[in-house]
Design a protein around this motif. Sequence first.
Motif, PDB file in Angstrom:
ATOM      1  N   MET A   1       0.835  -1.186   0.000  1.00  0.00           N
ATOM      2  CA  MET A   1       0.000   0.000   0.000  1.00  0.00           C
ATOM      3  C   MET A   1       0.879   1.249   0.000  1.00  0.00           C
ATOM      4  SD  MET A   1      -2.868   1.056   2.729  1.00  0.00           S
ATOM      5  CE  MET A   1      -4.285   1.823   2.053  1.00  0.00           C
ATOM      6  N   GLN A   2       0.608   2.155  -0.893  1.00  0.00           N
ATOM      7  CA  GLN A   2       1.398   3.377  -0.997  1.00  0.00           C
ATOM      8  C   GLN A   2       0.806   4.468  -0.106  1.00  0.00           C
ATOM      9  OE1 GLN A   2       1.630   4.709  -4.995  1.00  0.00           O
ATOM     10  NE2 GLN A   2       2.938   3.061  -5.674  1.00  0.00           N
ATOM     11  N   THR A   3       1.696   5.189   0.529  1.00  0.00           N
ATOM     12  CA  THR A   3       1.248   6.338   1.312  1.00  0.00           C
ATOM     13  C   THR A   3       0.982   7.506   0.367  1.00  0.00           C
ATOM     14  OG1 THR A   3       3.485   7.206   1.614  1.00  0.00           O
ATOM     15  CG2 THR A   3       2.699   5.596   3.247  1.00  0.00           C
ATOM     16  N   ALA A   4       0.310   8.502   0.888  1.00  0.00           N
ATOM     17  CA  ALA A   4       0.021   9.691   0.073  1.00  0.00           C
ATOM     18  C   ALA A   4       1.310  10.368  -0.367  1.00  0.00           C
ATOM     19  CB  ALA A   4      -0.856  10.660   0.864  1.00  0.00           C
ATOM     20  N   SER A   5       2.304  10.387   0.507  1.00  0.00           N
ATOM     21  CA  SER A   5       3.586  11.013   0.161  1.00  0.00           C
ATOM     22  C   SER A   5       4.281  10.269  -0.969  1.00  0.00           C
ATOM     23  CB  SER A   5       4.508  11.064   1.381  1.00  0.00           C
ATOM     24  OG  SER A   5       3.952  11.859   2.390  1.00  0.00           O
ATOM     25  N   PHE A   6       4.232   8.935  -0.912  1.00  0.00           N
ATOM     26  CA  PHE A   6       4.885   8.159  -1.967  1.00  0.00           C
ATOM     27  C   PHE A   6       4.148   8.305  -3.296  1.00  0.00           C
ATOM     28  CE2 PHE A   6       6.095   4.362  -4.345  1.00  0.00           C
ATOM     29  CZ  PHE A   6       7.467   4.526  -4.328  1.00  0.00           C
ATOM     30  N   LYS A   7       2.830   8.417  -3.249  1.00  0.00           N
ATOM     31  CA  LYS A   7       2.061   8.636  -4.484  1.00  0.00           C
ATOM     32  C   LYS A   7       2.456   9.966  -5.122  1.00  0.00           C
ATOM     33  CE  LYS A   7      -2.003   5.902  -3.350  1.00  0.00           C
ATOM     34  NZ  LYS A   7      -3.433   5.923  -3.048  1.00  0.00           N
ATOM     35  N   LEU A   8       2.600  10.985  -4.285  1.00  0.00           N
ATOM     36  CA  LEU A   8       3.018  12.292  -4.783  1.00  0.00           C
ATOM     37  C   LEU A   8       4.417  12.217  -5.367  1.00  0.00           C
ATOM     38  CD1 LEU A   8       2.465  15.322  -5.068  1.00  0.00           C
ATOM     39  CD2 LEU A   8       3.369  15.603  -2.765  1.00  0.00           C
ATOM     40  N   TYR A   9       5.317  11.534  -4.679  1.00  0.00           N
ATOM     41  CA  TYR A   9       6.692  11.370  -5.164  1.00  0.00           C
ATOM     42  C   TYR A   9       6.688  10.619  -6.499  1.00  0.00           C
ATOM     43  CZ  TYR A   9      11.498   9.739  -5.484  1.00  0.00           C
ATOM     44  OH  TYR A   9      12.764   9.463  -5.928  1.00  0.00           O
ATOM     45  N   SER A  10       5.915   9.548  -6.583  1.00  0.00           N
ATOM     46  CA  SER A  10       5.832   8.763  -7.825  1.00  0.00           C
ATOM     47  C   SER A  10       5.332   9.614  -8.988  1.00  0.00           C
ATOM     48  CB  SER A  10       4.908   7.560  -7.635  1.00  0.00           C
ATOM     49  OG  SER A  10       5.422   6.682  -6.680  1.00  0.00           O
ATOM     50  N   ALA A  11       4.321  10.422  -8.735  1.00  0.00           N
ATOM     51  CA  ALA A  11       3.796  11.298  -9.787  1.00  0.00           C
ATOM     52  C   ALA A  11       4.865  12.302 -10.223  1.00  0.00           C
ATOM     53  CB  ALA A  11       2.546  12.023  -9.293  1.00  0.00           C
ATOM     54  N   PHE A  12       5.620  12.832  -9.275  1.00  0.00           N
ATOM     55  CA  PHE A  12       6.683  13.785  -9.590  1.00  0.00           C
ATOM     56  C   PHE A  12       7.746  13.127 -10.465  1.00  0.00           C
ATOM     57  CE2 PHE A  12      10.729  15.858  -8.769  1.00  0.00           C
ATOM     58  CZ  PHE A  12      10.409  17.197  -8.961  1.00  0.00           C
ATOM     59  N   VAL A  13       8.181  11.942 -10.073  1.00  0.00           N
ATOM     60  CA  VAL A  13       9.211  11.227 -10.834  1.00  0.00           C
ATOM     61  C   VAL A  13       8.704  10.882 -12.234  1.00  0.00           C
ATOM     62  CG1 VAL A  13      10.537   9.066 -10.960  1.00  0.00           C
ATOM     63  CG2 VAL A  13      10.396  10.323  -8.803  1.00  0.00           C
ATOM     64  N   ASN A  14       7.476  10.430 -12.323  1.00  0.00           N
ATOM     65  CA  ASN A  14       6.923  10.032 -13.617  1.00  0.00           C
ATOM     66  C   ASN A  14       6.722  11.209 -14.570  1.00  0.00           C
ATOM     67  OD1 ASN A  14       6.891   7.308 -12.970  1.00  0.00           O
ATOM     68  ND2 ASN A  14       4.859   7.422 -12.078  1.00  0.00           N
ATOM     69  N   SER A  15       6.595  12.414 -14.030  1.00  0.00           N
ATOM     70  CA  SER A  15       6.401  13.580 -14.896  1.00  0.00           C
ATOM     71  C   SER A  15       7.674  14.413 -15.039  1.00  0.00           C
ATOM     72  CB  SER A  15       5.265  14.452 -14.354  1.00  0.00           C
ATOM     73  OG  SER A  15       5.609  14.982 -13.093  1.00  0.00           O
ATOM     74  N   TYR A  16       8.797  13.893 -14.577  1.00  0.00           N
ATOM     75  CA  TYR A  16      10.057  14.641 -14.605  1.00  0.00           C
ATOM     76  C   TYR A  16      10.448  15.056 -16.033  1.00  0.00           C
ATOM     77  CZ  TYR A  16      15.011  15.707 -14.106  1.00  0.00           C
ATOM     78  OH  TYR A  16      16.229  16.332 -14.152  1.00  0.00           O
TER      79      TYR A  16
END
Length: 66
Positions: A1-16
């Motif tokens: 299960m991903q935390t909200a912080s990790f989801k935000l980080y993942s979105a940031f990395v994916n849109s880099y």
Amino acid sequence: MQTASFKLYSAFVNSYDKSLDALGRVEATRLWAEIMKKVDNLVRDERPLTFETLLVTPIQRIPRYL
């Protein structure tokens, strides 16, 4: 299960790459050059941070802790 912080980080990395493309388009404008000239006059740092540096910092930080 991903935390909200990790989801935000993942979105940031994916849109880099998109962020770098957008930054490149902005940096090519005359307005950007005018703004950066004013910033350069205000900030007298020996090693100023670039926007590219600021964008990649969060991406580099997480692997340091793994």
